[in-house]
Scaffold this active site. Structure first.
Site: not given
Ligand code: GRF
Length: 206
Positions: A94, A111
């Site tokens: 955060i 997200h």
């Molecule tokens: C994704 O699903 C994103 O939405 C979330 O964390 C995940 C990260 O995946 N915030 P990656 O590390 O890019 O594969």
């Protein structure tokens, strides 16, 4: 000249990889100048190094007395390299209010749900447990309150009866890998105008 950005990532880095692929394919006129991770073993760091990102950095939160000091070190690095945007790609910390205030309307997050539904760290699990039939992903500006900033773009993803958290997250990831580079490309091309919570994409000037 391409827009310089910093990416912050804690994990697998598949979104980072998708952005890098779009840049290589000349579909996204940005330059990733810096990748920062708070996790030494984040695959995102290996992806960045392999892609030849000029500055790839691991900063350990445990080396700093508190969140503010850690975030200040990240901000200092981002500013010193003149990165215009901060892109969160699976960054699991955060951000402090101070960090967000240094880069107003310049921090973007992805997200894995259709916000404002299912904010927080377990979005995919929460959507599945709730029994929704569609979910998706959201790219949004980052404000002080978690997952609350104005929405830049969203993609819908269906939920199937036999989904578990992993299969659903995988399908959401596929949507993310198309959406995130597209959003960054539009930002680099024409940008957007913010009106309260509403984002309006600027049209190309002829
Ligand atoms: C994704 O699903 C994103 O939405 C979330 O964390 C995940 C990260 O995946 N915030 P990656 O590390 O890019 O594969």
């Amino acid at each position: 000249m391409s827009t310089a950005i910093a990416v912050m990532a804690s994990g697998k880095g598949s979104n980072l990889q998708a952005i890098l692929a779009a840049i290589t394919a000349e579909e996204c006129a940005i330059k990733i100048e810096l990748v920062i991770s708070d996790c030494a073993d984040a695959t995102a760091l290996d992806i960045a190094r392999q892609a030849g990102v000029a500055h790839v950095l691991h900063l350990a939160p445990s080396d700093y007395p508190d969140r503010q000091t850690f975030d200040a070190a990240c901000a200092q690095k981002i500013q010193s390299l003149h990165c215009e945007w901060v892109i969160l790609a699976g960054y699991m910390r955060i951000l402090s209010r101070e960090f967000v205030q240094i880069f107003p309307e310049k921090i973007i997050n992805i997200h894995p749900s259709l916000l404002p539904a299912f904010s927080g760290a377990h979005a995919v699990r929460d959507a599945l447990n709730y029994g929704v039939k569609i979910t998706g992903c959201t790219v949004h500006l980052v404000e002080e309150e978690l997952d609350s900033g104005p929405i830049l773009a969203q993609t819908i993803v269906p939920v199937f009866d036999d989904d578990d958290e992993e299969s659903l997250h995988q399908r959401i990831h596929q949507g993310e890998h198309i959406l995130y580079p597209q959003v960054l490309s539009r930002i680099a091309q024409n940008g957007f105008t913010r009106n309260g919570r509403h984002i309006v994409w600027n049209q190309a000037q002829n």
